[in-house]
Design an enzyme around this catalytic site. Structure first.
Site, short mmCIF file in Angstrom:
data_model
loop_
_atom_site.label_atom_id
_atom_site.label_comp_id
_atom_site.label_asym_id
_atom_site.label_seq_id
_atom_site.Cartn_x
_atom_site.Cartn_y
_atom_site.Cartn_z
N ALA A 286 0.85 -1.27 -0.28
CA ALA A 286 0.22 0.12 -0.25
C ALA A 286 0.59 0.97 -0.47
CB ALA A 286 -0.90 0.12 1.35
N MET B 299 1.72 4.92 1.59
CA MET B 299 1.93 4.75 3.44
C MET B 299 0.41 5.13 3.80
SD MET B 299 5.71 7.35 3.04
CE MET B 299 6.01 7.17 4.83
N LYS C 197 -0.48 -1.20 7.18
CA LYS C 197 0.56 -1.84 6.65
C LYS C 197 1.17 -2.94 8.14
CE LYS C 197 2.80 -0.01 3.94
NZ LYS C 197 2.79 1.12 3.65
N GLU D 89 8.07 -3.57 6.34
CA GLU D 89 9.12 -2.41 5.45
C GLU D 89 9.52 -3.47 4.10
OE1 GLU D 89 9.28 0.19 5.55
OE2 GLU D 89 8.10 0.46 7.50
N ALA D 90 8.94 -4.31 3.88
CA ALA D 90 9.80 -5.74 2.87
C ALA D 90 9.97 -4.47 1.37
CB ALA D 90 8.55 -6.69 2.06
N CYS E 13 -6.22 9.18 -0.72
CA CYS E 13 -5.58 10.97 -0.11
C CYS E 13 -6.67 11.62 0.59
CB CYS E 13 -5.68 11.54 -2.07
SG CYS E 13 -4.88 12.84 -2.43
N CYS F 105 -7.50 14.09 -0.96
CA CYS F 105 -8.66 14.89 -1.86
C CYS F 105 -10.06 13.89 -1.65
CB CYS F 105 -8.52 14.77 -3.35
SG CYS F 105 -7.73 13.23 -4.21
N GLU G 79 14.94 7.55 0.98
CA GLU G 79 14.47 8.62 2.71
C GLU G 79 14.23 8.59 3.36
OE1 GLU G 79 14.65 12.37 2.94
OE2 GLU G 79 15.80 12.37 0.90
N VAL G 80 14.41 7.33 4.42
CA VAL G 80 13.74 7.56 5.42
C VAL G 80 12.29 8.42 5.81
CG1 VAL G 80 13.21 6.51 7.61
CG2 VAL G 80 14.89 5.20 6.06
#
Length: 190
Positions: free
Chosen positions: A9, A11, A15, A89-90, A146, A148, A172-173
């Site tokens: 998915a 963010m 998950k 975080e696969a 989202c 929107c 970039e975490v």
């Protein structure tokens, strides 16, 4: 028959929360799980699977050198005791690691359930996600929305002024201050 699962998915879709629930369900029934998360994701401290809702749990970490076959096999046989492998975080898995999880499921009967992002902030597949899309026996898209109101399928990276970033390193975490889950239209409109 054990399978390799990919639950992906944008963010903020839940998950990590779903992974923690699956772990709880297995353990409540007396089964042992092993939980892994990416070593580089240290937003909540290294070695934790953490839901934005609050629940957190210690996990083993993986990096590019992690050998899942060596972790779970001894003399070519599955070490006893583990009922399921859960990976958060696969998207940060390597292709080799995904192949190993696939082998563990199909040749050794150890289910592997992987949770992660499908694409990066540019709309490009992560290497781990690409291999999971190729090899997973079952794939489930988890949903979020989202701003929107449409279904969010993309991850938009933001700069300090909350403007869209379109260039830079793939990894970039960051959390809500750096990323926003958006629909395809909002992703393209930037």
């Amino acid at each position: 028959m054990a399978k390799l699962f990919f639950r992906y998915a944008a963010m903020n879709a839940g998950k990590s929360t779903a992974l923690l629930q699956v772990a709880h369900n297995y353990e409540e029934r007396g089964h042992q799980v092993r939980i892994f998360t990416a070593r580089l994701d240290d937003r909540y401290g290294s070695g934790y699977v953490t839901s934005r809702l609050g629940p957190q749990r210690v996990a083993e970490t993986f990096d590019a050198q992690t050998d899942f076959l060596a972790t779970f096999l001894e003399a070519g046989q599955l070490r006893p005791g583990v009922a399921c492998v859960l990976v958060d975080e696969a998207q940060f898995l390597s292709a080799t690691q995904v192949r190993a999880l696939h082998e563990l499921a199909h040749l050794h009967g150890l289910p592997a359930i992987c949770y992660g992002l499908r694409t990066d902030f540019r709309g490009e597949l992560f290497p781990g996600s690409a291999m999971l899309l190729a090899l997973a026996d079952e794939m489930d898209e988890m949903k979020t929305i989202c701003e929107c109101g449409r279904k969010a399928t993309m991850n938009m990276r933001l700069d300090a002024s909350m403007r869209r970033v379109t260039e830079g390193a793939q990894v970039e975490v960051g959390g809500n201050a750096r990323y926003r889950a958006v629909c395809g239209r909002c992703f393209r409109q930037g």
